[in-house]
Design an enzyme around this catalytic site. Sequence first.
Site, PDB file in Angstrom:
ATOM      1  N   LYS A 106       5.307  -0.777 -13.935  1.00 26.52           N
ATOM      2  CA  LYS A 106       5.727  -0.678 -12.528  1.00 26.52           C
ATOM      3  C   LYS A 106       7.205  -1.017 -12.449  1.00 26.52           C
ATOM      4  O   LYS A 106       7.713  -1.813 -13.242  1.00 26.52           O
ATOM      5  CB  LYS A 106       4.939  -1.668 -11.662  1.00 26.52           C
ATOM      6  CG  LYS A 106       4.905  -1.283 -10.199  1.00 26.52           C
ATOM      7  CD  LYS A 106       3.792  -0.285  -9.900  1.00 26.52           C
ATOM      8  CE  LYS A 106       3.754   0.122  -8.453  1.00 26.52           C
ATOM      9  NZ  LYS A 106       2.571   0.959  -8.158  1.00 26.52           N
TER      10      LYS A 106
HETATM   11  P1  NAD Z   1       4.103   4.492   2.407  1.00 22.73           P
HETATM   12  O1  NAD Z   1       5.425   3.842   2.369  1.00 22.73           O
HETATM   13  O2  NAD Z   1       4.015   5.986   2.472  1.00 22.73           O
HETATM   14  O3  NAD Z   1       3.260   3.951   3.657  1.00 22.73           O
HETATM   15  C1  NAD Z   1       3.048   2.606   3.924  1.00 22.73           C
HETATM   16  C2  NAD Z   1       2.466   2.493   5.326  1.00 22.73           C
HETATM   17  O4  NAD Z   1       2.146   1.124   5.582  1.00 22.73           O
HETATM   18  C3  NAD Z   1       3.419   2.912   6.452  1.00 22.73           C
HETATM   19  O5  NAD Z   1       2.669   3.545   7.483  1.00 22.73           O
HETATM   20  C4  NAD Z   1       3.974   1.589   6.957  1.00 22.73           C
HETATM   21  O6  NAD Z   1       4.413   1.650   8.300  1.00 22.73           O
HETATM   22  C5  NAD Z   1       2.754   0.720   6.796  1.00 22.73           C
HETATM   23  N1  NAD Z   1       3.057  -0.701   6.717  1.00 22.73           N
HETATM   24  C6  NAD Z   1       4.060  -1.327   6.069  1.00 22.73           C
HETATM   25  N2  NAD Z   1       4.002  -2.655   6.245  1.00 22.73           N
HETATM   26  C7  NAD Z   1       2.914  -2.871   7.023  1.00 22.73           C
HETATM   27  C8  NAD Z   1       2.312  -4.017   7.565  1.00 22.73           C
HETATM   28  N3  NAD Z   1       2.829  -5.228   7.351  1.00 22.73           N
HETATM   29  N4  NAD Z   1       1.201  -3.867   8.320  1.00 22.73           N
HETATM   30  C9  NAD Z   1       0.671  -2.639   8.533  1.00 22.73           C
HETATM   31  N5  NAD Z   1       1.203  -1.522   8.061  1.00 22.73           N
HETATM   32  C10 NAD Z   1       2.304  -1.627   7.320  1.00 22.73           C
HETATM   33  O7  NAD Z   1       3.285   3.915   1.155  1.00 22.73           O
HETATM   34  P2  NAD Z   1       2.035   4.561   0.420  1.00 22.73           P
HETATM   35  O8  NAD Z   1       2.537   5.389  -0.703  1.00 22.73           O
HETATM   36  O9  NAD Z   1       1.110   5.135   1.420  1.00 22.73           O
HETATM   37  O10 NAD Z   1       1.385   3.246  -0.235  1.00 22.73           O
HETATM   38  C11 NAD Z   1       0.537   2.379   0.502  1.00 22.73           C
HETATM   39  C12 NAD Z   1      -0.212   1.501  -0.483  1.00 22.73           C
HETATM   40  O11 NAD Z   1      -0.948   2.318  -1.395  1.00 22.73           O
HETATM   41  C13 NAD Z   1       0.643   0.592  -1.363  1.00 22.73           C
HETATM   42  O12 NAD Z   1      -0.082  -0.590  -1.634  1.00 22.73           O
HETATM   43  C14 NAD Z   1       0.792   1.401  -2.653  1.00 22.73           C
HETATM   44  O13 NAD Z   1       1.064   0.569  -3.764  1.00 22.73           O
HETATM   45  C15 NAD Z   1      -0.587   1.987  -2.729  1.00 22.73           C
HETATM   46  N6  NAD Z   1      -0.699   3.186  -3.557  1.00 22.73           N
HETATM   47  C16 NAD Z   1       0.067   4.289  -3.326  1.00 22.73           C
HETATM   48  C17 NAD Z   1      -0.107   5.420  -4.105  1.00 22.73           C
HETATM   49  C18 NAD Z   1       0.631   6.702  -3.841  1.00 22.73           C
HETATM   50  O14 NAD Z   1       0.348   7.702  -4.538  1.00 22.73           O
HETATM   51  N7  NAD Z   1       1.519   6.762  -2.878  1.00 22.73           N
HETATM   52  C19 NAD Z   1      -1.028   5.414  -5.166  1.00 22.73           C
HETATM   53  C20 NAD Z   1      -1.804   4.266  -5.356  1.00 22.73           C
HETATM   54  C21 NAD Z   1      -1.637   3.162  -4.547  1.00 22.73           C
END
Ligand code: NAD
Length: 420
Positions: A106
Amino acid sequence: MSKVYNPYDNMLEVLEKAAKMLGLEEREYAAVKYTERELKVAIPVEMDDGGIRVFEGYRVQHSSSRGPCKGGIRYHQDVNIDEVKALAAWMSFKCAVVNIPYGGGKGAVKVNPKELTKNELKNLTRRYTAMILPLIGPERDIPAPDVGTNAEIMGWIMDTYSIFKGYTVPGVVTGKPIEVGGSLGRREATGRGVMFITREILHRLGMPMIGTRVAVQGMGNVGGTAAKLLFNEGCKIVAVSDVSGGVYCKTGLDIDSILSFLGQNNGKVLKDYDIPGVKHITNDELLTVECDVLVPAALENQITERIAPEIKASVIVEGANGPTTVEADKILERNGKIIVPDILANAGGVVVSYFEWVQNIQSLMWDEEEVNRALEKIMIRSFNEVWDQKKEKNTTMRMGAYIVALDRIVKAKKIRGMFP
Ligand code: NAD
């Protein structure tokens, strides 16, 4: 003052428990408790006003026992090394649980990307890539997007790496734009995987998909796609939220309307979404709303011991990485909640990243149907393997997933042997 959680300690606690359940001796899994490599870099960036700002960045490789390290890059102002270490370890377990030939890594930069102009963001990304260049590569360590990064940023990483090499190397990073070697279906893959896994768990529990009430925390890549696909499958999405707060409607929200409202690239957030019949709620209220399935898909440590006793959902599908603290996990287990753990539930992204890398190194292009079909097959197979472990060991799905993953990592280590 709110309690400070060390996500790496959380990871270690779960790991120790899984090792005990597998009957492993300490010497067999001792190395898994440590990260293989940690690189900390300083990234000077010339800002548009002529000033220089220096950002801190990291790349951590947890394990390469089963293949090259794989894991996203996060841009967030609050990241720290323990968080990146935990995220790297979770990637090792995630790749092992879905049985793709990768270890875990990461990366992160301590920055609020929203405060930078596009030019500054590009300069930051290129310099960060140059700084971590000795660690990354298609056979070595393959980054991808995470919170605060996107396909465009992956394109800059690919370009920077390629310029240093002197030829185009699409396989150095996944989650790229389609035009430069990205895979069809990658952007939606994590949310699509969350949908497949939700469908499987509901099926196992004898609950219908149609009309099941779902609440989703986070309307980004993962949460937004999961909400949309679950909505398409007939679920009733009663609440969603983003960093600004949430919205609730007992009879179900119009997800298409919410996504088009948020997607207009005008900086709109959910607190600005005003539609008759839709009530505004806080993020705490979202987590404890009346629903059947809760999908935390924002950041880690959202479900704490303070929130856990109030959760009404009977099923929690972890779209985010590490959304539940160890203490909260115990409370939820005591309350009979079924938690589908992150390392299984959100593995769809890394599975399609793997497909992207396979296409890149073979110079092939799959169509979207092929990608989605192959993803579904892996997600269902992995779900079944975890479910079988849960049943056999009479434990939780989290433990079932860690047992499957740790067993694979430890076996790979054993076969390779110790050097020197
Ligand atoms: P992103 O940046 O696209 O979206 C994050 C979302 O969470 C946004 O809507 C933001 O406004 C919201 N957010 C941020 N802080 C917040 C809070 N304190 N309370 C409520 N909402 C909040 O990110 P993503 O890619 O969707 O990733 C989200 C999670 O999924 C993370 O934990 C990431 O590690 C995990 N993840 C992502 C992927 C991927 O392919 N993008 C894969 C596996 C895991």
